[in-house]
Scaffold this active site. Structure first.
Site, PDB file in Angstrom:
ATOM      1  N   ASP A  67      -0.287   3.286  -1.290  1.00 14.51           N
ATOM      2  CA  ASP A  67      -1.123   2.130  -1.588  1.00 14.51           C
ATOM      3  C   ASP A  67      -1.780   2.309  -2.960  1.00 14.51           C
ATOM      4  O   ASP A  67      -1.661   3.372  -3.581  1.00 14.51           O
ATOM      5  CB  ASP A  67      -2.177   1.908  -0.491  1.00 14.51           C
ATOM      6  CG  ASP A  67      -2.900   3.195  -0.093  1.00 14.51           C
ATOM      7  OD1 ASP A  67      -2.733   4.223  -0.777  1.00 14.51           O
ATOM      8  OD2 ASP A  67      -3.657   3.163   0.892  1.00 14.51           O
ATOM      9  N   ASP A 136     -12.053   2.832  10.553  1.00 15.05           N
ATOM     10  CA  ASP A 136     -11.777   1.620  11.329  1.00 15.05           C
ATOM     11  C   ASP A 136     -10.335   1.574  11.831  1.00 15.05           C
ATOM     12  O   ASP A 136      -9.862   0.541  12.301  1.00 15.05           O
ATOM     13  CB  ASP A 136     -12.092   0.368  10.489  1.00 15.05           C
ATOM     14  CG  ASP A 136     -11.259   0.295   9.205  1.00 15.05           C
ATOM     15  OD1 ASP A 136     -10.383   1.179   9.009  1.00 15.05           O
ATOM     16  OD2 ASP A 136     -11.468  -0.640   8.416  1.00 15.05           O
ATOM     17  N   HIS A 138      -7.554   2.074   9.993  1.00 16.68           N
ATOM     18  CA  HIS A 138      -6.512   1.605   9.069  1.00 16.68           C
ATOM     19  C   HIS A 138      -5.596   2.734   8.613  1.00 16.68           C
ATOM     20  O   HIS A 138      -5.996   3.898   8.569  1.00 16.68           O
ATOM     21  CB  HIS A 138      -7.105   0.831   7.883  1.00 16.68           C
ATOM     22  CG  HIS A 138      -7.812   1.641   6.845  1.00 16.68           C
ATOM     23  ND1 HIS A 138      -9.149   1.508   6.566  1.00 16.68           N
ATOM     24  CD2 HIS A 138      -7.354   2.574   5.977  1.00 16.68           C
ATOM     25  CE1 HIS A 138      -9.473   2.321   5.584  1.00 16.68           C
ATOM     26  NE2 HIS A 138      -8.413   2.986   5.211  1.00 16.68           N
ATOM     27  N   GLU A 143      -5.896  -3.020   6.819  1.00 16.64           N
ATOM     28  CA  GLU A 143      -7.168  -3.145   7.525  1.00 16.64           C
ATOM     29  C   GLU A 143      -6.951  -3.768   8.913  1.00 16.64           C
ATOM     30  O   GLU A 143      -5.878  -4.303   9.198  1.00 16.64           O
ATOM     31  CB  GLU A 143      -8.111  -4.022   6.690  1.00 16.64           C
ATOM     32  CG  GLU A 143      -8.502  -3.395   5.343  1.00 16.64           C
ATOM     33  CD  GLU A 143      -9.514  -2.248   5.472  1.00 16.64           C
ATOM     34  OE1 GLU A 143      -9.537  -1.573   6.519  1.00 16.64           O
ATOM     35  OE2 GLU A 143     -10.277  -2.029   4.513  1.00 16.64           O
TER      36      GLU A 143
HETATM   37  C1  GLP Z   1      -8.210   5.223   2.071  1.00 15.87           C
HETATM   38  C2  GLP Z   1      -6.694   5.371   1.906  1.00 15.87           C
HETATM   39  C3  GLP Z   1      -6.043   5.837   3.188  1.00 15.87           C
HETATM   40  C4  GLP Z   1      -6.784   7.046   3.735  1.00 15.87           C
HETATM   41  C5  GLP Z   1      -8.226   6.669   4.014  1.00 15.87           C
HETATM   42  C6  GLP Z   1      -9.033   7.786   4.628  1.00 15.87           C
HETATM   43  O1  GLP Z   1      -8.527   4.063   2.693  1.00 15.87           O
HETATM   44  N1  GLP Z   1      -6.101   4.138   1.501  1.00 15.87           N
HETATM   45  O2  GLP Z   1      -4.679   6.143   2.950  1.00 15.87           O
HETATM   46  O3  GLP Z   1      -6.156   7.484   4.909  1.00 15.87           O
HETATM   47  O4  GLP Z   1      -8.809   6.303   2.763  1.00 15.87           O
HETATM   48  O5  GLP Z   1      -9.472   8.666   3.633  1.00 15.87           O
HETATM   49  P1  GLP Z   1     -10.108  10.080   3.920  1.00 15.87           P
HETATM   50  O6  GLP Z   1      -8.962  10.967   4.258  1.00 15.87           O
HETATM   51  O7  GLP Z   1     -10.761  10.467   2.638  1.00 15.87           O
HETATM   52  O8  GLP Z   1     -11.058   9.927   5.044  1.00 15.87           O
END
Ligand code: GLP
Length: 261
Positions: A67, A136, A138, A143
């Site tokens: 992404d 949440d 995702h 989302e």
């Molecule tokens: C962002 C990214 C996701 C990732 C999420 C959680 O939203 N787009 O790919 O999984 O963050 O991040 P973290 O691992 O820092 O909690």
């Protein structure tokens, strides 16, 4: 889905790095889908250590992005392109040519999304897709209430995700973009082996709903239940709300070691 409970984040990183190493050993030019955020960093560290020691030859491995933020200036340190270059491409000693991602600064974002889906297919599809999970539920930036059949497209971030990600933007939510490009859930499910890593208590509720709840777009990660070969690796804290934790532990303990993830 296979659920593997590990003691801590470092153990999760090592286990998944071993799965990547096994993939690269049997398919040197494998297409590895990488995720951003803090969670996968132990994977990248463990993999880079294997490359540095000569245990893994990743020189032909191809990397693709999950992404991207829309509208950050080129080279912004928190664009996901910059993050992947810094955390994955450079430590593995790869060149930018081995790396593909969606163009977050394209004038025609929709066309860029469609081009990215085509490019993934033309590259032979993703062999192993690393995933984190948002609080949440995702995956990527899909989302809640994303279509479970969605392809790469533009999405609007929820307030919660912008709050969660503000730590990468000087703790200033105003700097966090509102829009992103993300591989769709359908795109992610095309990967031959999605592996989700979740660590810390803050992810426990999302993990429980992903693994033990119904398949529902309100918890996008639950779509992984539809994949024939999805793996969820969680540390003890992230596993703390799983009702079937003991069953998952016993199942993995009984698995022959040679099977890997
Ligand atoms: C962002 C990214 C996701 C990732 C999420 C959680 O939203 N787009 O790919 O999984 O963050 O991040 P973290 O691992 O820092 O909690």
């Amino acid at each position: 889905m296979e659920v593997v409970i590990v003691p801590d984040a470092a153990a999760g990183g090592e286990l998944i790095a071993e799965a990547i190493a096994a993939l690269i050993a049997r398919k040197p030019d494998a297409l590895l889908g990488v995720a951003t955020g803090s969670t996968p960093l132990p994977i990248y560290r463990a993999l880079a250590a294997k490359v540095a020691s000569g245990a893994v030859d990743a020189s032909r491995t191809r990397i693709c992005q999950l992404d991207e933020y829309v509208g950050l200036p080129a080279g912004h340190p928190e664009s996901y392109r910059s993050v992947v270059l810094r955390e994955v491409i450079e430590p593995l000693g790869l060149s930018e040519a081995s790396f593909m991602g969606p163009d977050g600064s394209a004038e025609d974002v929709q066309a860029a999304c469609e081009a990215y889906d085509r490019a993934l297919a033309e590259a032979g599809g993703v062999d192993l897709q690393l995933l984190g999970i948002g609080t949440d539920g995702h995956i990527g930036f899909n989302e809640p209430c994303s279509s479970l059949a969605s392809r790469t497209r533009i999405k609007t971030l929820t307030e919660q995700t912008r709050v969660d990600n503000a730590r990468f933007f000087d703790d200033d939510i105003e700097q966090v973009p509102h829009h992103v490009i993300t591989q769709g859930i359908g795109t992610i499910l095309d990967a031959r082996h999605p592996i989700l890593l979740a660590t810390g208590e803050g992810k426990a509720e999302a993990v429980a709903q992903t693994v033990e709840g119904p398949v529902a777009s309100i918890v996008p990660a639950s779509a992984l239940q539809l994949h024939p070969h999805a793996t969820v690796v969680v540390d003890e804290a992230a596993a703390s709300k799983l009702k079937l934790a003991d069953y998952f532990r016993a199942t993995y303990a009984a698995k022959p070691g040679w099977q890997g993830l």
